[in-house]
Motif scaffolding. Structure first.
Motif, PDB file in Angstrom:
ATOM      1  N   CYS A 108       0.851  -1.179   0.000  1.00 19.00           N
ATOM      2  CA  CYS A 108       0.000   0.000   0.000  1.00 19.00           C
ATOM      3  C   CYS A 108       0.898   1.244   0.000  1.00 19.00           C
ATOM      4  N   LEU A 109       0.732   2.083  -1.003  1.00 22.27           N
ATOM      5  CA  LEU A 109       1.522   3.303  -1.142  1.00 22.27           C
ATOM      6  C   LEU A 109       0.751   4.478  -0.569  1.00 22.27           C
ATOM      7  N   ILE A 110       1.421   5.283   0.251  1.00 20.56           N
ATOM      8  CA  ILE A 110       0.772   6.453   0.846  1.00 20.56           C
ATOM      9  C   ILE A 110       1.645   7.671   0.591  1.00 20.56           C
ATOM     10  N   ASP A 111       1.169   8.543  -0.279  1.00 14.05           N
ATOM     11  CA  ASP A 111       1.895   9.771  -0.599  1.00 14.05           C
ATOM     12  C   ASP A 111       1.472  10.870   0.372  1.00 14.05           C
ATOM     13  N   ASP A 112       2.353  11.819   0.597  1.00 14.99           N
ATOM     14  CA  ASP A 112       2.099  12.960   1.496  1.00 14.99           C
ATOM     15  C   ASP A 112       1.736  12.504   2.907  1.00 14.99           C
ATOM     16  N   ALA A 113       2.378  11.447   3.385  1.00 19.02           N
ATOM     17  CA  ALA A 113       2.069  10.898   4.710  1.00 19.02           C
ATOM     18  C   ALA A 113       2.389  11.879   5.838  1.00 19.02           C
ATOM     19  N   HIS A 114       3.213  12.887   5.564  1.00 26.02           N
ATOM     20  CA  HIS A 114       3.502  13.900   6.586  1.00 26.02           C
ATOM     21  C   HIS A 114       2.260  14.709   6.952  1.00 26.02           C
ATOM     22  N   LEU A 115       1.212  14.644   6.125  1.00 23.36           N
ATOM     23  CA  LEU A 115      -0.040  15.343   6.436  1.00 23.36           C
ATOM     24  C   LEU A 115      -0.898  14.586   7.442  1.00 23.36           C
ATOM     25  N   LEU A 116      -0.578  13.321   7.673  1.00 18.52           N
ATOM     26  CA  LEU A 116      -1.349  12.502   8.613  1.00 18.52           C
ATOM     27  C   LEU A 116      -1.031  12.889  10.049  1.00 18.52           C
ATOM     28  N   ALA A 117      -1.939  12.573  10.942  1.00 16.96           N
ATOM     29  CA  ALA A 117      -1.684  12.784  12.372  1.00 16.96           C
ATOM     30  C   ALA A 117      -0.496  11.902  12.780  1.00 16.96           C
ATOM     31  N   PRO A 118       0.382  12.390  13.650  1.00 23.84           N
ATOM     32  CA  PRO A 118       1.545  11.598  14.055  1.00 23.84           C
ATOM     33  C   PRO A 118       1.188  10.211  14.592  1.00 23.84           C
ATOM     34  N   GLU A 119       0.087  10.113  15.329  1.00 29.14           N
ATOM     35  CA  GLU A 119      -0.295   8.796  15.859  1.00 29.14           C
ATOM     36  C   GLU A 119      -0.736   7.845  14.744  1.00 29.14           C
ATOM     37  N   THR A 120      -1.236   8.384  13.646  1.00 26.32           N
ATOM     38  CA  THR A 120      -1.615   7.547  12.503  1.00 26.32           C
ATOM     39  C   THR A 120      -0.366   6.976  11.831  1.00 26.32           C
ATOM     40  N   VAL A 121       0.641   7.819  11.636  1.00 20.72           N
ATOM     41  CA  VAL A 121       1.902   7.343  11.045  1.00 20.72           C
ATOM     42  C   VAL A 121       2.525   6.284  11.944  1.00 20.72           C
ATOM     43  N   ALA A 122       2.570   6.540  13.236  1.00 20.32           N
ATOM     44  CA  ALA A 122       3.151   5.567  14.174  1.00 20.32           C
ATOM     45  C   ALA A 122       2.385   4.248  14.136  1.00 20.32           C
ATOM     46  N   ALA A 123       1.068   4.310  14.057  1.00 21.06           N
ATOM     47  CA  ALA A 123       0.264   3.083  14.009  1.00 21.06           C
ATOM     48  C   ALA A 123       0.504   2.315  12.714  1.00 21.06           C
ATOM     49  N   LEU A 124       0.671   3.021  11.612  1.00 21.74           N
ATOM     50  CA  LEU A 124       0.938   2.346  10.339  1.00 21.74           C
ATOM     51  C   LEU A 124       2.241   1.556  10.385  1.00 21.74           C
ATOM     52  N   VAL A 125       3.297   2.182  10.901  1.00 19.43           N
ATOM     53  CA  VAL A 125       4.591   1.487  10.899  1.00 19.43           C
ATOM     54  C   VAL A 125       4.674   0.413  11.981  1.00 19.43           C
ATOM     55  N   ARG A 126       3.755   0.457  12.956  1.00 19.83           N
ATOM     56  CA  ARG A 126       3.676  -0.632  13.943  1.00 19.83           C
ATOM     57  C   ARG A 126       2.828  -1.795  13.431  1.00 19.83           C
ATOM     58  N   HIS A 127       2.023  -1.543  12.418  1.00 20.74           N
ATOM     59  CA  HIS A 127       1.150  -2.580  11.851  1.00 20.74           C
ATOM     60  C   HIS A 127       2.029  -3.710  11.297  1.00 20.74           C
ATOM     61  N   PRO A 128       1.670  -4.955  11.495  1.00 16.80           N
ATOM     62  CA  PRO A 128       2.510  -6.063  11.015  1.00 16.80           C
ATOM     63  C   PRO A 128       2.704  -6.022   9.493  1.00 16.80           C
ATOM     64  N   ALA A 129       3.953  -5.926   9.066  1.00 15.25           N
ATOM     65  CA  ALA A 129       4.267  -5.891   7.631  1.00 15.25           C
ATOM     66  C   ALA A 129       3.939  -7.217   6.961  1.00 15.25           C
ATOM     67  N   ALA A 130       3.782  -8.276   7.734  1.00 11.77           N
ATOM     68  CA  ALA A 130       3.401  -9.567   7.154  1.00 11.77           C
ATOM     69  C   ALA A 130       1.961  -9.540   6.648  1.00 11.77           C
ATOM     70  N   GLU A 131       1.134  -8.615   7.181  1.00  9.05           N
ATOM     71  CA  GLU A 131      -0.264  -8.490   6.747  1.00  9.05           C
ATOM     72  C   GLU A 131      -0.393  -7.524   5.573  1.00  9.05           C
ATOM     73  N   VAL A 132       0.235  -6.372   5.686  1.00 12.90           N
ATOM     74  CA  VAL A 132       0.258  -5.370   4.622  1.00 12.90           C
ATOM     75  C   VAL A 132       1.528  -4.545   4.797  1.00 12.90           C
ATOM     76  N   ARG A 133       2.210  -4.309   3.680  1.00 15.13           N
ATOM     77  CA  ARG A 133       3.415  -3.489   3.705  1.00 15.13           C
ATOM     78  C   ARG A 133       3.061  -2.084   3.227  1.00 15.13           C
ATOM     79  N   PHE A 134       3.528  -1.086   3.957  1.00 17.29           N
ATOM     80  CA  PHE A 134       3.279   0.303   3.602  1.00 17.29           C
ATOM     81  C   PHE A 134       4.566   0.943   3.095  1.00 17.29           C
ATOM     82  N   VAL A 135       4.433   1.757   2.049  1.00 19.31           N
ATOM     83  CA  VAL A 135       5.501   2.648   1.608  1.00 19.31           C
ATOM     84  C   VAL A 135       4.948   4.042   1.784  1.00 19.31           C
ATOM     85  N   LEU A 136       5.525   4.792   2.704  1.00 16.15           N
ATOM     86  CA  LEU A 136       5.050   6.131   3.028  1.00 16.15           C
ATOM     87  C   LEU A 136       6.032   7.169   2.516  1.00 16.15           C
TER      88      LEU A 136
END
Length: 186
Positions: A73-101
């Motif tokens: 899952c690609l997420i552009d302009d991720a710096h616009l997200l709330a900090p807790e949202t970014v932290a939750a994304l990178v804590r999400h298990p990459a084995a389920e879905v991988r994020f490129v922010l």
């Protein structure tokens, strides 16, 4: 200027089993790289973040895992997200879905500790800069060493350098002046 495919970076995204953060100022090719990943069919979803985008919206945009590889899952302009949202994304298990922010910084809670634990990959401006080989691919008439030194491999600056009417020194002088003015008013 023609669009340069970034096989080095595309290959690293394709082979990574971790989340990837692309952290650099505007003009380093973060969005272009995400668009190339999407165009090559490597990604399952592409989201351009807005300040009101929630974690639930981002997770629902990522399709369910099919087969042995987690969807990308690609997420552009991720710096616009709330900090807790970014932290939750990178804590999400990459084995389920991988994020490129793609974001302009990585000053978020737990991001550095996750990086130190090797649970995510962070690419900064140096990693995203054009290599000598990529600069050579632009044009055989380019002075690679001089261009790389003058622009630090910054893709937007390479474009500016190659434009006859552009003056990098004047650009940087204006940028420093603008930054000085904005810090004086804050």
């Amino acid at each position: 200027m023609k669009l340069i495919e970034r096989p080095r970076l595309l290959g690293e995204i394709a082979s990574s089993a971790l989340h990837v953060l692309l952290c650099a100022p505007a003009g380093y090719g973060k969005t272009v790289l995400l668009e190339q990943v999407q165009r090559l069919g490597m990604a399952s979803s592409y989201v351009t973040a807005q300040p009101q985008t929630t974690l639930l919206q981002l997770l629902s945009a990522a399709p369910a895992r099919e087969g042995s590889r987690a969807p990308l899952c690609l997420i552009d302009d991720a710096h616009l997200l709330a900090p807790e949202t970014v932290a939750a994304l990178v804590r999400h298990p990459a084995a389920e879905v991988r994020f490129v922010l793609a974001l302009k910084h990585f000053n978020y809670a737990r991001v550095l500790s996750l990086w130190q634990q090797r649970r995510l990959v962070i690419w900064n401006a140096t990693d995203l800069a054009f290599t000598a080989e990529e600069l050579t691919a632009l044009d055989s008439g380019i002075h690679v060493a001089d261009t790389a030194q003058r622009t630090l491999g910054w893709p937007a600056m390479v474009v500016m350098e190659r434009t006859p009417m552009a003056a990098l020194n004047a650009y940087f002088d204006e940028l420093i002046e603008d930054l000085s003015l904005s810090s004086a008013t804050n």
